[in-house]
Write an enzyme that holds these catalytic residues in place. Structure first.
Site, PDB file in Angstrom:
ATOM      1  N   GLN A  51       0.809  -1.228   0.000  1.00 55.94           N
ATOM      2  CA  GLN A  51       0.000   0.000   0.000  1.00 55.94           C
ATOM      3  C   GLN A  51       0.838   1.271   0.000  1.00 55.94           C
ATOM      4  O   GLN A  51       0.294   2.362   0.101  1.00 55.94           O
ATOM      5  CB  GLN A  51      -0.960   0.010   1.204  1.00 55.94           C
ATOM      6  CG  GLN A  51      -2.033  -1.051   1.147  1.00 55.94           C
ATOM      7  CD  GLN A  51      -3.051  -0.830   0.020  1.00 55.94           C
ATOM      8  OE1 GLN A  51      -3.139   0.245  -0.567  1.00 55.94           O
ATOM      9  NE2 GLN A  51      -3.815  -1.864  -0.291  1.00 55.94           N
ATOM     10  N   THR A  98       9.173 -19.757 -16.838  1.00 58.40           N
ATOM     11  CA  THR A  98       9.616 -18.781 -17.831  1.00 58.40           C
ATOM     12  C   THR A  98       9.243 -17.368 -17.390  1.00 58.40           C
ATOM     13  O   THR A  98       8.073 -17.098 -17.114  1.00 58.40           O
ATOM     14  CB  THR A  98       8.972 -19.087 -19.200  1.00 58.40           C
ATOM     15  OG1 THR A  98       9.292 -20.434 -19.530  1.00 58.40           O
ATOM     16  CG2 THR A  98       9.479 -18.152 -20.283  1.00 58.40           C
ATOM     17  N   CYS A 132      -9.955  -8.592  -0.365  1.00 55.19           N
ATOM     18  CA  CYS A 132      -9.654 -10.007  -0.590  1.00 55.19           C
ATOM     19  C   CYS A 132     -10.539 -10.893   0.266  1.00 55.19           C
ATOM     20  O   CYS A 132     -10.772 -12.054  -0.063  1.00 55.19           O
ATOM     21  CB  CYS A 132      -8.198 -10.310  -0.256  1.00 55.19           C
ATOM     22  SG  CYS A 132      -7.088  -9.063  -0.834  1.00 55.19           S
TER      23      CYS A 132
HETATM   24  C1  LIG Z   1      -1.022  -4.692   2.436  1.00 61.63           C
HETATM   25  C2  LIG Z   1      -1.294  -5.707   1.368  1.00 61.63           C
HETATM   26  N1  LIG Z   1      -0.500  -6.780   1.267  1.00 61.63           N
HETATM   27  C3  LIG Z   1      -0.697  -7.715   0.333  1.00 61.63           C
HETATM   28  C4  LIG Z   1      -1.721  -7.619  -0.579  1.00 61.63           C
HETATM   29  C5  LIG Z   1      -1.915  -8.695  -1.602  1.00 61.63           C
HETATM   30  O1  LIG Z   1      -1.715  -8.213  -2.899  1.00 61.63           O
HETATM   31  P1  LIG Z   1      -2.100  -9.097  -4.148  1.00 61.63           P
HETATM   32  O2  LIG Z   1      -3.562  -9.409  -4.017  1.00 61.63           O
HETATM   33  O3  LIG Z   1      -1.799  -8.229  -5.314  1.00 61.63           O
HETATM   34  O4  LIG Z   1      -1.277 -10.324  -4.104  1.00 61.63           O
HETATM   35  C6  LIG Z   1      -2.591  -6.515  -0.515  1.00 61.63           C
HETATM   36  C7  LIG Z   1      -3.742  -6.399  -1.426  1.00 61.63           C
HETATM   37  O5  LIG Z   1      -4.800  -5.924  -1.062  1.00 61.63           O
HETATM   38  C8  LIG Z   1      -2.360  -5.526   0.481  1.00 61.63           C
HETATM   39  O6  LIG Z   1      -3.140  -4.451   0.582  1.00 61.63           O
END
Ligand SMILES: Cc1ncc(COP(=O)(O)O)c(C=O)c1O
Length: 376
Positions: A178, A236, A323
């Site tokens: 972030q 790759t 997520c």
């Molecule tokens: C602080 C933080 N770490 C890790 C991630 C994971 O990123 P990615 O989903 O692109 O793997 C995020 C995504 O929201 C994040 O905000």
């Protein structure tokens, strides 16, 4: 109107052009020995050098291109914990890390490592004194985020890094998903060993990120195979994705201070509007946090209802970390920051980007206030 940029940003046109051009013209396998292969490899290596240089990591660091921060976090934490387990099995992280960090520590715990989960202060940051007290002779890895993805708290990396290096031999890993591309991150000035980030947080492509780590550090890979990426990530390599990442990083860091000032002004306007609405509480620090993230709790109204109401008007915000939006209602981060289950169950996140404009913010403020009033 999109206010969920902490979840992802739209890819920049220039980034898409670079991705397209490299894919069309330099699609040969970068590990092949023929001329087109060597040209593709050259582009891959150019991107690597550029990324390192943009992060002040030209000296003593390596960059591995990954599928994003999740993979980089897994690789760094697992890699370092296993690499140094003969020295010790004590690891430290914080209660407000992203799931791609927290769940890796949980899995290491089940494999016999001991994990200390640091609490956070009410501004959402790790207290250096708490960290100091948690350090032990057998501590081998500390993983702390730079900017929190839910409340925007900014950990004091210079202080934390200095403290770690002066009081232990532990590796310091930072999840900077972030902050990279939004705030300056200069590894030549920080005592950070490993750094993780994702390109789609700063107008790059999804499925693209990197892990920066010390040149001399060897650790076990997650993926075995042809030994690409210094033997640490087989498969790759993709020069187009790497070039697009380097481009996105370069563009996002151009005039970063002006962008930051603009976003700070927009955040102020939103905070002002939120504080005028009864029973709305800001989570985390208003003044010290990242200007890109605002988190608040609206007492008595389900965050999904607010999200839905705004969505019907074409305004998009988020509830907990995108997520895990479908899995949980309570935000573990807001709970850890405020200590209040109520606030943790009623939090919403508004996240901005350098492309956010005042007019959008004005509409958001007016609509949010009307919707909350209507729902009460
Ligand atoms: C602080 C933080 N770490 C890790 C991630 C994971 O990123 P990615 O989903 O692109 O793997 C995020 C995504 O929201 C994040 O905000």
């Amino acid at each position: 109107m999109y206010f969920d940029y902490a979840a992802t940003t739209p890819p920049d046109d220039e980034v898409l052009k670079t991705f397209d051009a490299v894919n069309r013209n330099f699609w040969a396998n970068p590990h092949a020995l023929h001329r087109p292969g060597m040209r593709a490899e050259q582009l891959l290596e150019q991107a690597r050098v550029q990324v390192l240089s943009l992060l002040g990591a030209e000296n003593g660091f390596r960059c591995i291109f990954t599928s994003g921060a999740t993979e980089s976090n897994n690789m760094a934490i697992r890699g370092a914990a296993n690499r140094f387990k003969s020295r010790g099995r004590h690891l430290i992280t914080s209660a407000v890390e992203h799931p791609s960090v927290l769940t890796v520590f949980q899995s290491l715990e089940s494999e016999g490592f001991e994990v200390t989960l640091l609490p956070v202060l009410d501004n959402g940051t790790v207290d250096p004194e708490e960290l100091k007290a948690a350090l032990r002779p057998d501590t081998t890895l500390i993983s702390l985020m730079h900017v929190n993805n839910e409340v925007g708290a900014i950990n004091d990396l210079p202080t934390l890094g200095k403290l770690i290096k002066e009081n232990s031999n532990a590796v310091f890993h930072v999840d900077a998903a972030q902050s990279v591309g939004k705030l300056p991150v200069d590894l030549s000035k920080l005592r950070v060993d490993m750094l993780t980030f994702s390109a789609h947080k700063f107008y790059g492509l999804k499925g693209s990120g990197a892990l920066i780590f010390p040149e001399k550090m060897v650790f076990k890979p997650l993926l075995y195979g042809g030994g690409q990426e210094f033997g640490l990530r087989s498969g790759t390599a993709d020069p187009a994705r790497a070039a697009a990442l380097a481009k996105a990083l370069r563009l996002s860091l151009e005039n970063w201070d002006e962008k930051l000032a603009k976003v700070s002004r927009l955040k102020c306007r939103i905070v002002e509007a939120l504080t005028e609405i009864p029973d709305v509480e800001i989570n985390g620090s208003i003044d010290e946090g990242s200007p890109y993230i605002i988190n608040c709790s609206v007492a008595g109204i389900k965050p999904e209802t607010i999200l839905q109401g705004l969505s019907e008007k074409g305004i998009y915000i988020s509830t907990v970390s995108a997520c895990s939006a479908r899995q949980t209602i309570e935000s573990g981060v807001v709970r850890a920051v405020t200590g209040s289950p109520e606030r943790a169950q009623h939090s919403i996140r508004i996240s901005l980007a350098s492309i956010t404009v005042q007019k959008e913010v004005d509409t958001l403020c007016a609509t949010l206030s009307t919707i909350i009033e209507m729902l009460r």
